[in-house]
Design a protein around this motif. Structure first.
Motif, PDB file in Angstrom:
ATOM      1  N   GLY A 112       2.570   0.868  38.896  1.00  0.00           N
ATOM      2  CA  GLY A 112       2.213  -0.376  38.892  1.00  0.00           C
ATOM      3  C   GLY A 112       3.022  -1.586  38.167  1.00  0.00           C
ATOM      4  O   GLY A 112       4.193  -1.279  37.552  1.00  0.00           O
ATOM      5  N   GLN A 113       2.336  -2.696  38.077  1.00  0.00           N
ATOM      6  CA  GLN A 113       3.068  -3.785  37.264  1.00  0.00           C
ATOM      7  C   GLN A 113       3.606  -3.497  35.842  1.00  0.00           C
ATOM      8  O   GLN A 113       3.029  -2.809  35.160  1.00  0.00           O
ATOM      9  CB  GLN A 113       2.112  -5.144  37.272  1.00  0.00           C
ATOM     10  N   LYS A 159       7.485  -5.935  39.140  1.00  0.00           N
ATOM     11  CA  LYS A 159       6.945  -7.283  38.876  1.00  0.00           C
ATOM     12  C   LYS A 159       5.534  -7.268  39.400  1.00  0.00           C
ATOM     13  O   LYS A 159       4.616  -7.855  39.098  1.00  0.00           O
ATOM     14  CB  LYS A 159       7.877  -8.505  39.296  1.00  0.00           C
ATOM     15  N   ASP A 160       5.473  -6.923  40.541  1.00  0.00           N
ATOM     16  CA  ASP A 160       3.984  -6.813  41.307  1.00  0.00           C
ATOM     17  C   ASP A 160       4.039  -5.888  42.401  1.00  0.00           C
ATOM     18  O   ASP A 160       5.116  -5.477  43.137  1.00  0.00           O
ATOM     19  CB  ASP A 160       3.919  -8.405  41.922  1.00  0.00           C
ATOM     20  N   THR A 190      -3.750 -12.292  39.805  1.00  0.00           N
ATOM     21  CA  THR A 190      -2.450 -12.329  40.017  1.00  0.00           C
ATOM     22  C   THR A 190      -1.475 -11.714  39.116  1.00  0.00           C
ATOM     23  O   THR A 190      -2.298 -10.599  38.529  1.00  0.00           O
ATOM     24  CB  THR A 190      -1.624 -13.949  39.807  1.00  0.00           C
ATOM     25  N   SER A 191      -0.345 -11.683  38.968  1.00  0.00           N
ATOM     26  CA  SER A 191       0.358 -10.759  37.909  1.00  0.00           C
ATOM     27  C   SER A 191       0.567 -10.982  36.783  1.00  0.00           C
ATOM     28  O   SER A 191       1.273 -10.516  35.754  1.00  0.00           O
ATOM     29  CB  SER A 191       1.856 -10.250  38.689  1.00  0.00           C
ATOM     30  N   ALA A 234      -3.807  -8.392  37.188  1.00  0.00           N
ATOM     31  CA  ALA A 234      -4.341  -7.196  37.869  1.00  0.00           C
ATOM     32  C   ALA A 234      -4.355  -5.919  37.025  1.00  0.00           C
ATOM     33  O   ALA A 234      -5.175  -5.111  37.179  1.00  0.00           O
ATOM     34  CB  ALA A 234      -3.320  -6.804  39.024  1.00  0.00           C
ATOM     35  N   THR A 235      -3.398  -5.919  35.868  1.00  0.00           N
ATOM     36  CA  THR A 235      -3.343  -4.794  35.175  1.00  0.00           C
ATOM     37  C   THR A 235      -4.400  -4.968  33.786  1.00  0.00           C
ATOM     38  O   THR A 235      -4.881  -4.162  33.085  1.00  0.00           O
ATOM     39  CB  THR A 235      -1.974  -4.381  34.628  1.00  0.00           C
ATOM     40  N   ASN A 251      -1.834  -1.750  41.336  1.00  0.00           N
ATOM     41  CA  ASN A 251      -1.417  -1.646  40.147  1.00  0.00           C
ATOM     42  C   ASN A 251      -1.975  -0.999  39.074  1.00  0.00           C
ATOM     43  O   ASN A 251      -1.351  -1.064  37.683  1.00  0.00           O
ATOM     44  CB  ASN A 251      -1.523  -3.191  39.602  1.00  0.00           C
TER      45      ASN A 251
END
Lengths: 182, 606
Positions: free
Chosen positions: A103-104, A126-127, B287-288, B297-298, B330
């Motif tokens: 994941g990120q 990053k994503d 978003t990220s 998201a995390t 994620n």
């Protein structure tokens, strides 16, 4: 990127300061050290100081993530190597039925798929998103180094992967942190 | 106290003040903000008392400041523990009262008693009961934090920092006297040294999990939702579809009915709000990165707290999560499953509805989430059902008209939703009427009108179809033509003509003999569907051919004329691909008809 560097240097600086401060504080109690005798100080003190120097030098390296090990590897064909290093390619697609990408914020290795699978860069995810192949936007396609979906499908077919319009894929966006030097 | 100690206490005092101000500004949850402010205030009082207490700068009434400092020190520990419990077990404030009382009443009693017997800040840990109580509070906080760290995946990072906070509290509180003894330094005392460090360790995870601000929906009269959408309150629905469409339809219906609604989406929140017309809903993007308007998201802790906050503060809340696949990409599947499980509790309690889009998910992920008691609805793609209805009425023309409609609506056919049906129906009706008028034949025009009415009724029936019907795959066997009780036009059957007595020899030599007009009609229907039979009648009328007594020459003329008409109609449709396809159909029709009049089969006119 700048924010991450600032945070990284702040954390490293703080740890280095703590180590240096502790060494300096030992001078206050220097009498305690004499009790152990010259030989003990020479052997254990020497080892301790060597370990401290090693730690400080590791912390003060040029920018490199504090996390040493990546969570996986991604393979790129040799012709894409420079594009990945210079950031022209910053995204890859993986079929959803394949292994789930990390994941990120995870660190990964970029390897050249030439049989030996040599690592050539260290990058950060990053994503990660998902999409149906026919729904992939042009912007994402250009990040993958393709001009349109047909080109993506053709290239995938050449590498033995059937990516029809209905296939669901992971879109993994990444950023190269460190080039070469492995 | 010497000068260095004064200076250090002053630094701690200022640092604690800064942490207090940061906490008050950044924390959004009222309860957590109040308790955090109370905790930091007690730290400030402790430091203040060390500054101005016995031997302090000003030397004002040392006994009073000493006693105040002692009581504040005792209150610090239960407050820190209560803050962690509040965070790890979020409930409404009324339900927190028993825990609060259990921790604070003994603290207040001990503080008062310590003041009464004249025990100041410097001797507070020497009282056995105080020492025991403080250790108990720290142990409770530590155990809860460790349990959260090991047992919960969504607040793991928060718990890690809470453990550090309690270790600092332990080291700067009850264990401090021993440390001072060992080090021989008697400058700083009690919890004063750890104040800003403990505050920062607790504040950081609270800010990381800060829920997004939203305006509480005012009390509205909830009207009835569409009967076909019959969603049960207190349940969670997972909607499986190729692209998220039905989840928006159901959500919009509930939003229009007056329910307080919130969407968590991975698409652009502003665009989604505009597209769906969700003026009264809270739309939050995922978003990220974490911002004041989007969730990362995390950062599942923040996602959970935002959703829980909304579910707790509203009556009958409705929440839509269309970015489940993004969260799953994620995070670990089990982390997301835990988040959903924790969210189900307030949803059930407040009789809300949680709608989740199961699009772009793997089979394993679906199974994991369904194991939590999520009701599964497998919905058909609306574009597929629309295509089936059109094909039933228009045959091969359906494809062209769908392309035409999609161009007129500036939307790809794959993006059609149930909400688009009224507009689509209207465009199709206009196009079909225009095609009918192009033939200049009243009978055909009437037939087209009948088709238009039938098509619109079928599309409306689909739009209003109950969820149970669509999710049960019933739509696959649904004959849209049956909906208007119209008998389906059957393709003319080849009829056997028995010319002589059936003997084995005769059977071997019998030819298949069919009437010419049936064969021609069959070719037209095969090529053009229901429109084919209309076109055949129109061409016969314009060429003056008697349908039932047509000859091979007539078929030749008919082939030319029908092909020309189709060419013209292809030009009229004004869609390049449709035009080309129409011309190809015309060529094929001409070829098939040509095959009929070239065959040497014996034709028997009826």
């Amino acid at each position: 990127m700048i924010k991450r560097k600032v945070v990284s240097w702040t954390v490293r600086g703080f740890i280095v300061f703590l180590i240096s401060g502790s060494v300096m504080a030992l001078f206050w109690y220097h009498e305690l050290l004499y009790r152990y005798g010259l030989l003990s100080l020479f052997v254990f003190g020497g080892l301790g100081i060597a370990a401290l120097i090693a730690t400080v030098s590791w912390l003060t390296r040029p920018y490199k993530s504090l996390r040493m090990r990546g969570k996986g590897s991604f393979y790129f064909p040799p012709e894409n190597l420079t594009k990945v290093l210079f950031g022209t390619i910053s995204m890859i697609s993986i079929p959803i039925d394949d292994e789930k990408p990390p994941g990120q914020g995870s660190l990964c290795l970029a390897r050249v798929d030439t049989g030996k699978r040599i690592p050539f860069a260290n990058f950060m995810i990053k994503d990660v998103n998902r999409a149906i192949v026919s729904d992939i936007e042009e912007e994402d396609l250009s990040r993958m180094g393709f001009s349109d979906i047909d080109e993506l499908q053709t290239k995938a077919q050449e590498s033995g992967l059937a990516l029809s319009g209905d296939v669901e894929v992971y879109l993994v966006e990444f950023e190269v942190l460190e080039k070469g030097r492995f | 106290m010497d000068g260095l100690a004064y200076f250090l206490v002053l630094v701690m005092f200022i640092a604690s003040l800064v942490v207090l101000l940061l906490g008050v500004i950044t924390l959004k949850t009222r309860g957590l903000r109040s308790v955090f402010a109370a905790l930091m205030t007690t730290f400030l009082i402790v430091n203040f008392c060390w500054l101005f207490g016995p031997g302090g700068f000003l030397g004002i009434d040392p006994s009073f400041y000493s006693l105040l400092g002692g009581s504040a020190t005792i209150l610090t520990f239960p407050l820190a523990t209560f803050l962690i419990l509040m965070f790890l077990h979020p409930r409404n404030l009324v339900k927190q009262i028993p825990t609060f009382s259990l921790l604070m009443i003994p603290a207040v009693v001990l503080g008062s008693w310590a003041s009464q017997i004249g025990v100041g800040a410097s001797q507070v840990y020497e009282i056995q009961y105080v020492y025991l109580f403080v250790i108990l509070c720290i142990c409770l906080g530590l155990v809860e934090s460790i349990w959260g760290w090991l047992g919960s995946r969504t607040v793991r990072n928060q718990c890690y920092l809470f453990i550090l906070a309690f270790l600092v509290l332990l080291a700067t509180g009850p264990l401090y006297d021993y440390e001072l003894e060992m080090l021989g330094f008697w400058g700083l005392r009690g919890a004063s040294l750890g104040a800003p460090i403990v505050g920062a360790f607790i504040l950081a995870p609270l800010v990381l999990a800060n829920p997004m601000p939203f305006v509480k929906t005012p009390y509205l009269t909830i009207s009835k939702s569409r009967p076909s959408y019959d969603l049960k309150p207190g349940r969670c629905y997972g909607i499986s579809e190729k692209r998220p469409k039905y989840c928006y339809t159901l959500f919009k219906d509930l939003s229009d009915s007056g329910y307080p609604t919130m969407v968590l989406t991975s698409s652009d929140p502003g665009r989604l709000r505009m597209d769906l017309g969700l003026s009264g809903s809270t739309v939050i993007g995922m978003t990220s990165r974490d911002t004041s308007k989007t969730l990362k998201a995390t950062n599942l802790g923040r996602v959970l707290f935002t959703l829980t906050e909304f579910a707790e503060k509203n009556r009958k809340p409705v929440m839509l999560v269309d970015c489940l696949h993004y969260m799953l990409s994620n995070n670990d599947t089990m982390d997301v499953a835990e988040l959903i499980q924790k969210l189900l509790e307030p949803i059930e309690r407040n009789e809300g509805v949680l709608i989740m889009s199961f699009s772009l998910m793997t089979k394993e992920e679906k199974e994991t989430l369904l194991g939590l008691g999520v009701l599964h609805l497998q919905m058909p793609p609306p574009e597929d059902v629309i295509s089936r209805i059109l094909a039933a009425y228009l045959g091969d023309l359906s494809e062209y008209l769908l392309k035409l409609s999609s161009r007129m609506m500036s939307k790809k056919a794959r993006d059609f939703t149930v909400e688009d049906i009224p507009e689509l129906s209207s465009i199709l009706a206009h196009s079909m009427r225009a095609l009918g008028q192009a033939t200049n034949e009243e009978a055909i025009l009437r037939n087209w009108e009948r088709q238009v009415i039938g098509l619109r009724q079928s599309l409306t029936s689909f739009q209003n179809a109950p969820i149970a019907f669509l999710s049960s795959d019933g739509w696959r066997d649904w004959d849209s033509l049956d909906w208007i009780k119209k008998p389906r036009r059957r393709r003319p059957k080849m009829r056997m003509v028995a010319g002589e007595a059936v003997t084995p020899k005769a059977l071997a030599t019998t030819h298949r003999k069919v009437s010419l007009h049936d064969e021609v009609s069959g070719v037209f229907v095969d090529s053009l569907g229901d429109f084919g039979s209309d076109l055949l009648k129109m061409e016969c009328a314009s060429l003056g051919i008697e349908f039932k007594t047509m000859t091979k020459e007539d078929v030749e003329m008919l082939a030319d004329s029908a092909a020309t008409t189709l060419f013209e109609m292809g030009g009229f449709v004004n869609v390049e691909s449709a035009n080309v396809s129409m011309k190809a159909t015309a060529e094929n029709l001409k070829k098939d008809l040509g095959r009929i009049f070239q065959e040497t089969v014996e034709w028997y006119p009826e």
